[in-house]
Every structure is written in structure tokens, then in C-alpha cells.
Enzyme design. Structure first.
Site, PDB file in Angstrom:
ATOM      1  N   LEU A  14       0.936  -1.082  -0.144  1.00 30.55           N
ATOM      2  CA  LEU A  14       0.238   0.073  -0.234  1.00 30.55           C
ATOM      3  C   LEU A  14       1.379   1.725   0.046  1.00 30.55           C
ATOM      4  O   LEU A  14       1.152   1.671   0.987  1.00 30.55           O
ATOM      5  CB  LEU A  14      -0.993  -0.066   1.453  1.00 30.55           C
ATOM      6  CG  LEU A  14      -2.107  -0.480   1.063  1.00 30.55           C
ATOM      7  CD1 LEU A  14      -3.193  -0.665   2.378  1.00 30.55           C
ATOM      8  CD2 LEU A  14      -3.099  -0.219   0.115  1.00 30.55           C
ATOM      9  N   HIS A  15       1.200   1.927  -0.888  1.00 29.61           N
ATOM     10  CA  HIS A  15       2.965   2.700  -0.983  1.00 29.61           C
ATOM     11  C   HIS A  15       1.629   3.050  -2.835  1.00 29.61           C
ATOM     12  O   HIS A  15       2.050   2.993  -3.244  1.00 29.61           O
ATOM     13  CB  HIS A  15       3.536   1.843  -1.456  1.00 29.61           C
ATOM     14  CG  HIS A  15       4.239   1.102  -0.480  1.00 29.61           C
ATOM     15  ND1 HIS A  15       4.785   1.336   1.275  1.00 29.61           N
ATOM     16  CD2 HIS A  15       4.675   0.087  -0.045  1.00 29.61           C
ATOM     17  CE1 HIS A  15       4.715   1.013   1.524  1.00 29.61           C
ATOM     18  NE2 HIS A  15       5.199  -0.485   1.526  1.00 29.61           N
ATOM     19  N   ALA A  16       2.526   4.453  -3.023  1.00 34.01           N
ATOM     20  CA  ALA A  16       2.027   5.470  -3.567  1.00 34.01           C
ATOM     21  C   ALA A  16       0.510   5.284  -4.801  1.00 34.01           C
ATOM     22  O   ALA A  16      -0.447   5.137  -3.329  1.00 34.01           O
ATOM     23  CB  ALA A  16       3.185   5.524  -4.502  1.00 34.01           C
TER      24      ALA A  16
END
Length: 87
Positions: A14-16
């Protein structure tokens, strides 16, 4: 209220971009949605910074809690997003 624990499938966690898409979906749902990784502190799922701050990676389990109208439907939609590796 509806709650479900899911495993992050995205190879990026759950990044960027995945976090942005997830937070926007939570915000647009009109429900109050929280997300927590393990025994950590719950975050507002509609906040991109809150979602990124979880540090959730591929294979990590997160628990979603949805309160409001159509809670089960919102939970299903948001869970599906986390269970896909769209990147």
C-alpha cells in the site's frame, strides 16, 4: 458495522499509487472506514498519508472496519481492491 481481515496482494503493497486509489475509494464510499495493520494503530482509510504510514507490504494482513450505510457493500469493494495485484 462490518469488519474483515485481508492479505495485501499488490506487489507494491500500500504505497504511492495503490494507497492513493484505495484512499480515494474509501473517501468516495461515504462510509467511515478504518484500516489497521496487525496490532498497530488504526488509520483513517480515506487519508492517503494514513494508509501509507501503515507500511503495509505484499503479504501483510490488514483489518478493515466500515461503519455507515451499505457497510457490507463498501467492505466488499475495498477488500477486493486489496486482494488484487493491479500493478
Amino acid at each position: 458495522m462490518a469488519t474483515r481481515t485481508v492479505t495485501i496482494a499488490s506487489s507494491h503493497g500500500l504505497h504511492a499509487r495503490p494507497a492513493k486509489l484505495f484512499a480515494e475509494a474509501a473517501k468516495n464510499s461515504g462510509a467511515d472506514v478504518t484500516i489497521v495493520k496487525g496490532d498497530g494503530k488504526p488509520a483513517n482509510a480515506a487519508s492517503i498519508l494514513g494508509v501509507i504510514a501503515l507500511g503495509a507490504n505484499q503479504g501483510d494482513e490488514v483489518t478493515l472496519t466500515v461503519e455507515g450505510d451499505e457497510a457490507e457493500t463498501v467492505l466488499e469493494r475495498l477488500s477486493a481492491m486489496l486482494l488484487e495485484d493491479g500493478e
